[in-house]
Structure formats: structure tokens, C-alpha cells
Scaffold this active site. Structure first.
Site, mmCIF file in Angstrom:
data_model
loop_
_atom_site.group_PDB
_atom_site.id
_atom_site.type_symbol
_atom_site.label_atom_id
_atom_site.label_comp_id
_atom_site.label_asym_id
_atom_site.label_seq_id
_atom_site.Cartn_x
_atom_site.Cartn_y
_atom_site.Cartn_z
ATOM 1 C CB SER A 72 65.341 -5.486 -12.976
ATOM 2 O OG SER A 72 65.676 -6.505 -12.078
HETATM 3 N N1 SAH Z 1 65.130 -11.063 -12.498
HETATM 4 C C1 SAH Z 1 63.902 -10.620 -11.886
HETATM 5 C C2 SAH Z 1 64.156 -9.578 -10.824
HETATM 6 C C3 SAH Z 1 63.899 -10.187 -9.536
HETATM 7 S S1 SAH Z 1 64.173 -9.263 -8.057
HETATM 8 C C4 SAH Z 1 62.893 -10.131 -12.899
HETATM 9 O O1 SAH Z 1 63.241 -9.958 -14.064
HETATM 10 O O2 SAH Z 1 61.731 -9.944 -12.534
HETATM 11 C C5 SAH Z 1 65.222 -10.407 -7.219
HETATM 12 C C6 SAH Z 1 64.684 -11.800 -7.042
HETATM 13 O O3 SAH Z 1 65.690 -12.540 -6.368
HETATM 14 C C7 SAH Z 1 63.422 -11.886 -6.189
HETATM 15 O O4 SAH Z 1 62.439 -12.586 -6.897
HETATM 16 C C8 SAH Z 1 63.889 -12.654 -4.963
HETATM 17 O O5 SAH Z 1 62.891 -13.480 -4.406
HETATM 18 C C9 SAH Z 1 65.056 -13.452 -5.490
HETATM 19 N N2 SAH Z 1 66.016 -13.846 -4.466
HETATM 20 C C10 SAH Z 1 66.385 -13.137 -3.374
HETATM 21 N N3 SAH Z 1 67.278 -13.820 -2.640
HETATM 22 C C11 SAH Z 1 67.486 -14.998 -3.291
HETATM 23 C C12 SAH Z 1 68.296 -16.133 -3.005
HETATM 24 N N4 SAH Z 1 69.043 -16.227 -1.912
HETATM 25 N N5 SAH Z 1 68.259 -17.151 -3.903
HETATM 26 C C13 SAH Z 1 67.475 -17.105 -5.016
HETATM 27 N N6 SAH Z 1 66.687 -16.052 -5.307
HETATM 28 C C14 SAH Z 1 66.691 -15.013 -4.467
#
Ligand code: SAH
Length: 222
Positions: A72
Site C-alpha cells: 500500500s
Molecule cells: N498490507 C499489505 C498490503 C497488501 S495488498 C502490505 O503492507 O503490503 C492486499 C493483500 O490482501 C494481498 O496480499 C492479498 O493477497 C490479500 N488478500 C486478498 N484477499 C484476501 C482474503 N480473502 N484473505 C486474506 N488475505 C487476502
């Protein structure tokens, strides 16, 4: 921390402060909690992006981390971390570990972070990063965020970093009375809104729309 990225870190922090000032009419926040700024300063963001993108790790923008996912934008990480009003003794649940960056920031702010990730390879890489940083208070589990992580509930705060079509009921249930949940709600990439949900001591929810955002959508498993 003296590193090759000191100047870039400084620029990133300046841009975050400026974004916070520019969005104050929407967010109601004129400045970030100094503890949040300090957490941002102590977590090396270049460690959380793919090797070939290290030179842009400190830009105030999201970056790809593979599997169609992103780390993000720093301003959004800062704002979401600030909105939950983190306390040193708090236990926080994060949905969407991704690179592990946001979890690492939270780990500097609270006592314990539990983070759920649905893509195995991302979960494993994030765990490796936490080990390398000797960050002992973050635990990552592979699983579907819609279900939360009931074993450690209730949580003082829950941070969701993928956009949900609607508020997952399990997360509301796993939030402590008096706690806050911050989540992007909306369809796909457009029309999403970052919402701050507070559960009062009587268990009633108070939902505030904070600002329009763009997050990768929740992966649906059902
Ligand atoms: N917090 C992260 C941003 C990640 S983007 C950072 O600091 O890098 C969103 C993340 O949510 C992705 O890695 C994706 O794989 C995960 N995600 C998407 N759907 C999900 C679900 N149903 N359960 C758990 N994680 C999920």
C-alpha cells in the site's frame, strides 16, 4: 538508522505529512500521532518491495509485489495506522499481509499483531522478512480474511488492507467493544471508501466514511 535510504525516507515522511494536511477536511486529522511517524521512520520500506523496485520503495505510491498484489501507499498505511488510535498494549488483527510492511509498522505500535494472508508465497516471504528484522510480535497465518482469526479474538483493532464488498460479519464479531476497524469498502477498484468503524461499549457500531481509496479487492474463496 544510518542507511543509503535516509534521504528518501525523509522525503517520504515529508510527503506523508503533506498528504495528511491536504486531506484534513476529509479525515479530520491535521497531523499524525508522533508514534505513527516514529514507526514509519524505523521500518525500512525497501526491504518489503521486490529487489528490482528498491529504488522506488520510498515513493509515496503503491508498488507491485507479485501475484497481482501491491504494497500500500505509505500515506494510506500511515493514515490507517493512525485512525485505529494504536496503544502500546493493543492486540491487532490485519487482513492482507501482502509484503508485510503494514504489519511491521503496526508491530512497532502495539503489543501483538496477527496477520492473515490468502497467498502462501506472500505469507512465507513476509514471515522471512519479520525473522530477518527480529520482529517477534507479528504472526502470519494463511487463511481467508473473511473469517478473521477467532483464536486470538477479541481484537483492540482490525486493519483490512484489501477492499471488501461489504463488512465481513466475522470481523465485526471479533472486534472488542471500544475497538476500531478500518476497512476499504466497495466494488473492484472504483468507488471504494475507507471506513472507520467503532464498536462502542454497548456493542453498537458507528461507521464513518473517511475518504475515497483504491485497494486491490478481497480474493473471494467461496
Ligand atoms: N498490507 C499489505 C498490503 C497488501 S495488498 C502490505 O503492507 O503490503 C492486499 C493483500 O490482501 C494481498 O496480499 C492479498 O493477497 C490479500 N488478500 C486478498 N484477499 C484476501 C482474503 N480473502 N484473505 C486474506 N488475505 C487476502
Amino acid at each position: 538508522m544510518e542507511s543509503a535510504f535516509d534521504d528518501e525516507m525523509q522525503l517520504m515522511l515529508d510527503e506523508i505529512r503533506s498528504d495528511v494536511r491536504n486531506t484534513r477536511a476529509l479525515t479530520g486529522r491535521h497531523e499524525l500521532n508522533p508514534r505513527v511517524i516514529e514507526a514509519l521512520r524505523t521500518v525500512p520500506r525497501h526491504v518489503f518491495v521486490p529487489e528490482e523496485l528498491r529504488d522506488r520503495a520510498y515513493r509515496n505510491s503503491p508498488q507491485p509485489i507479485g501475484h497481482g498484489q501491491t504494497i500500500s501507499q505509505p500515506y494510506i498505511v500511515a493514515l490507517m495506522s493512525d485512525l485505529i488510535d494504536p496503544k502500546a498494549a493493543d492486540v491487532v488483527l490485519e487482513i492482507g499481509t501482502g509484503s508485510g510492511y503494514h504489519a511491521a509498522i503496526l508491530a512497532k505500535l502495539v503489543a501483538q499483531v496477527y496477520s492473515l494472508e490468502i497467498i502462501a508465497e506472500l505469507a512465507e516471504k513476509a514471515r522471512e522478512r519479520f525473522r530477518a528484522m527480529a520482529l517477534g510480535n507479528v504472526e502470519v497465518r494463511l487463511g481467508d480474511g473473511h473469517l478473521g482469526w477467532p483464536e486470538h479474538a477479541p481484537y483492540d483493532a482490525i486493519v483490512v488492507t484489501a477492499a471488501a464488498r461489504e463488512l465481513p460479519a466475522a470481523l465485526i464479531e471479533q472486534l472488542k467493544p471500544g475497538g476500531s476497524l478500518v476497512i476499504p469498502v466497495g466494488e473492484h477498484f472504483f468507488g471504494q471508501e475507507l471506513q472507520l468503524i467503532r464498536k462502542d461499549l454497548a456493542g453498537h457500531l458507528h461507521v464513518v466514511g473517511v475518504l475515497p481509496v483504491v485497494f486491490v479487492p478481497f480474493v473471494e474463496t467461496a
